[in-house]
Scaffold this active site. Structure first.
Site, PDB file in Angstrom:
ATOM      1  N   HIS A  71      47.021  48.507  40.115  1.00 49.59           N
ATOM      2  CA  HIS A  71      47.955  48.348  39.002  1.00 49.59           C
ATOM      3  C   HIS A  71      48.711  49.659  38.775  1.00 49.59           C
ATOM      4  O   HIS A  71      48.138  50.749  38.855  1.00 49.59           O
ATOM      5  CB  HIS A  71      47.243  47.875  37.726  1.00 49.59           C
ATOM      6  CG  HIS A  71      46.364  48.881  37.050  1.00 49.59           C
ATOM      7  ND1 HIS A  71      46.835  49.795  36.136  1.00 49.59           N
ATOM      8  CD2 HIS A  71      45.024  49.101  37.128  1.00 49.59           C
ATOM      9  CE1 HIS A  71      45.850  50.532  35.683  1.00 49.59           C
ATOM     10  NE2 HIS A  71      44.730  50.139  36.278  1.00 49.59           N
ATOM     11  N   ASP A 102      44.097  56.785  36.796  1.00 55.39           N
ATOM     12  CA  ASP A 102      44.031  55.342  36.530  1.00 55.39           C
ATOM     13  C   ASP A 102      45.426  54.728  36.598  1.00 55.39           C
ATOM     14  O   ASP A 102      46.065  54.540  35.579  1.00 55.39           O
ATOM     15  CB  ASP A 102      43.400  55.125  35.156  1.00 55.39           C
ATOM     16  CG  ASP A 102      43.105  53.677  34.844  1.00 55.39           C
ATOM     17  OD1 ASP A 102      43.164  52.843  35.771  1.00 55.39           O
ATOM     18  OD2 ASP A 102      42.812  53.371  33.674  1.00 55.39           O
ATOM     19  N   GLU A 129      47.877  45.344  33.853  1.00 51.24           N
ATOM     20  CA  GLU A 129      46.432  45.460  33.678  1.00 51.24           C
ATOM     21  C   GLU A 129      46.088  46.079  32.324  1.00 51.24           C
ATOM     22  O   GLU A 129      45.129  45.659  31.665  1.00 51.24           O
ATOM     23  CB  GLU A 129      45.844  46.299  34.819  1.00 51.24           C
ATOM     24  CG  GLU A 129      44.324  46.220  34.929  1.00 51.24           C
ATOM     25  CD  GLU A 129      43.590  47.268  34.114  1.00 51.24           C
ATOM     26  OE1 GLU A 129      42.351  47.174  34.018  1.00 51.24           O
ATOM     27  OE2 GLU A 129      44.244  48.189  33.561  1.00 51.24           O
ATOM     28  N   GLU A 154      40.312  50.977  41.195  1.00 50.93           N
ATOM     29  CA  GLU A 154      40.010  51.577  39.898  1.00 50.93           C
ATOM     30  C   GLU A 154      39.215  52.850  40.185  1.00 50.93           C
ATOM     31  O   GLU A 154      38.700  53.014  41.299  1.00 50.93           O
ATOM     32  CB  GLU A 154      39.199  50.621  39.007  1.00 50.93           C
ATOM     33  CG  GLU A 154      39.957  49.410  38.491  1.00 50.93           C
ATOM     34  CD  GLU A 154      41.034  49.747  37.466  1.00 50.93           C
ATOM     35  OE1 GLU A 154      41.124  50.921  37.031  1.00 50.93           O
ATOM     36  OE2 GLU A 154      41.798  48.836  37.091  1.00 50.93           O
TER      37      GLU A 154
END
Length: 364
Positions: A71, A102, A129, A154
Site C-alpha cells: 500500500h 510503512d 489501507e 508490512e
C-alpha cells in the site's frame, strides 16, 4: 556502479516525495502512478480509480501465480516531525521520511528488484489501507485474477509473518429514560449507567480469554475508545453511545464474540449494536481450519527460503487475500515500532535485505 540498495533509495526518495496521506483521501490516478508505471517497462499495467482516494495499479509480467502487494498511502504527519516529512533524509544507518517504514520502503525495494529481473511477476499497488476501507483489495479479489499466493508488504523486520489477529470495531447506543437524578430509578434509568455496566461486564469477559493461544499470540485484545452521552450531573441520561474494538486470535469467531458482547446487559437497554469495521484474522476462514492454513503458509515460506517470524498483534490486508483462498504471507522491511511515528524511519540494512529477497523471489 550503483548497488541494489542505491537504486532502492533513489526510488524511496521519489516515493516519499508524493503526498499520499490518508486522510484526506485526496490521492488520484496521476503523479505517483505515473512514476510507478515509468519504472516498470515490460509490465502490463492496469490503473483503476475506485473513488474516495482509493486507486490501485496492477503490473504483470509473464504469467505469475504469486502477487506482491504494497500500500502506498500513509497516515498524516504530525507537528512532532523535525523536518519536512515528504523529503527523504538518509544517514549512515537509516532512511527517514513519511511512509519510509510503512511501507514505501518495500515499494522501493520491489521497483529496484523488478528492474533487475526478468521472471514472471505481479505487483499490486494500493492506496486505501490506512483508511480501513479496503476498496482496492476487494476490487482486485472480485476479478478473475488467477493468483494462488500473496506476499503482502508490512514492516516485519524481513521475516515472514504467517498469522495475526483480526479486528472489529463497534458502535453501541444505549437507551435510557430522562428524569431527575434524585429519583430512585435513576440507577437503572440512565443510559450512561447501562454503558458503564456493559463495560464492566465486557472487561470480565475479555479477562476470561487470557488463556487462549494461537501461534504465539495469547488472549483477546480489547479497548473501549469512547463513551459519551447525557446532559448534566442532575439529569438522568436518556441516551449514550459507546465505541469499542477487539482483536481476536485466528482461532476465535468474530461473530460468536459479537453475540457475547451484545448479550452482556439486559434486553432492551441496547438500542443499537453496529459493527463499523471488520478485518479477518490471518489465516482467515473457518476457525477450526486456522492451524492447517498456517502450516500451509509455513510450507510456502520454507519453500521460498524466507526466515519465519512470530505472529503479530497488528492487522494487515494479507487476511483479505487469505479469506479469498490465497496462501498469504506478510513480509517487508522495517519495524512496526517506527510505523506512524514522527520522523518515521527504516534501517538501510533492512532495505538491502528486502530488496535482495524480492529480487530472488521475482526470479522464482
Amino acid at each position: 556502479m550503483s548497488t541494489l540498495l542505491d537504486r532502492t533509495l533513489v526510488h524511496l526518495d521519489a516515493l516519499v516525495g508524493f503526498d499520499t496521506r490518508n486522510p484526506p483521501r485526496a490521492i488520484d490516478a496521476g503523479g505517483l502512478f505515473d512514476y510507478l508505471r515509468a519504472q516498470l517497462p515490460g509490465f502490463r499495467v492496469d490503473v483503476a480509480d475506485h473513488g474516495a482516494g482509493a486507486v490501485s495499479m496492477l503490473a504483470v509480467r509473464g504469467a505469475p501465480r504469486r502477487v506482491f502487494n504494497v500500500h502506498m498511502d500513509t497516515v498524516p504527519d504530525s507537528p512532532a516531525w523535525s523536518a519536512d516529512p515528504h523529503r527523504l533524509r538518509v544517514n549512515g544507518e537509516c532512511a527517514i521520511g513519511l511512509g519510509a517504514c510503512d511501507i514505501k520502503g518495500a515499494a522501493a525495494c520491489l521497483l529496484a528488484a523488478a528492474a533487475d529481473t526478468r521472471g514472471d511477476a505481479a505487483l499490486l499497488f494500493t492506496t486505501d489501507e490506512e483508511a480501513n476501507d479496503a476498496r482496492c483489495i476487494a476490487a482486485f479479489l472480485a476479478r478473475d485474477h488467477g493468483f494462488a499466493e500473496a506476499i503482502v508488504a508490512e514492516p516485519t523486520r524481513c521475516e515472514a509473518v504467517l498469522a495475526h489477529r483480526g479486528i472489529s470495531s463497534v458502535r453501541m447506543k444505549f437507551r435510557g429514560v430522562a428524569g431527575h437524578a434524585s429519583a430512585a430509578q435513576a440507577l437503572q434509568a440512565s443510559a450512561l449507567h447501562q454503558a458503564v455496566r456493559w463495560g464492566d461486564a465486557a472487561l470480565d469477559l475479555v479477562e476470561a480469554q487470557a488463556h487462549a493461544r494461537f501461534g504465539g499470540l495469547t488472549g483477546l485484545r480489547f479497548n473501549i475508545g469512547r463513551i459519551e452521552g447525557g446532559i448534566k450531573a442532575n439529569m438522568v441520561a436518556p441516551s449514550a453511545e459507546l465505541r469499542f474494538g477487539f482483536r481476536p486470535l485466528p482461532s476465535m469467531s468474530i461473530d460468536a464474540l459479537h453475540e457475547r458482547f451484545a448479550a452482556l446487559v439486559e434486553a432492551g437497554s441496547i438500542e443499537r449494536y453496529e459493527e463499523t469495521f471488520r478485518g479477518p484474522s490471518l489465516p482467515a476462514g473457518d476457525v477450526a481450519d486456522a492451524e492447517r492454513r498456517r502450516l500451509e503458509a509455513r510450507d510456502l515460506a520454507d519453500a521460498l527460503e524466507m526466515p519465519i517470524g512470530n505472529a503479530v498483534d497488528f492487522w494487515t490486508e494479507a487476511s483479505l487475500f487469505s479469506a479469498a483462498g490465497l496462501t498469504a504471507i506478510v513480509y517487508g522491511p522495517g519495524d512496526i515500532a517506527q510505523a506512524h511515528a514522527a520522523d518515521e524511519w527504516v534501517a538501510l540494512d533492512q532495505l538491502a535485505t528486502a530488496a535482495t529477497t524480492y529480487q530472488r523471489l521475482l526470479e522464482c
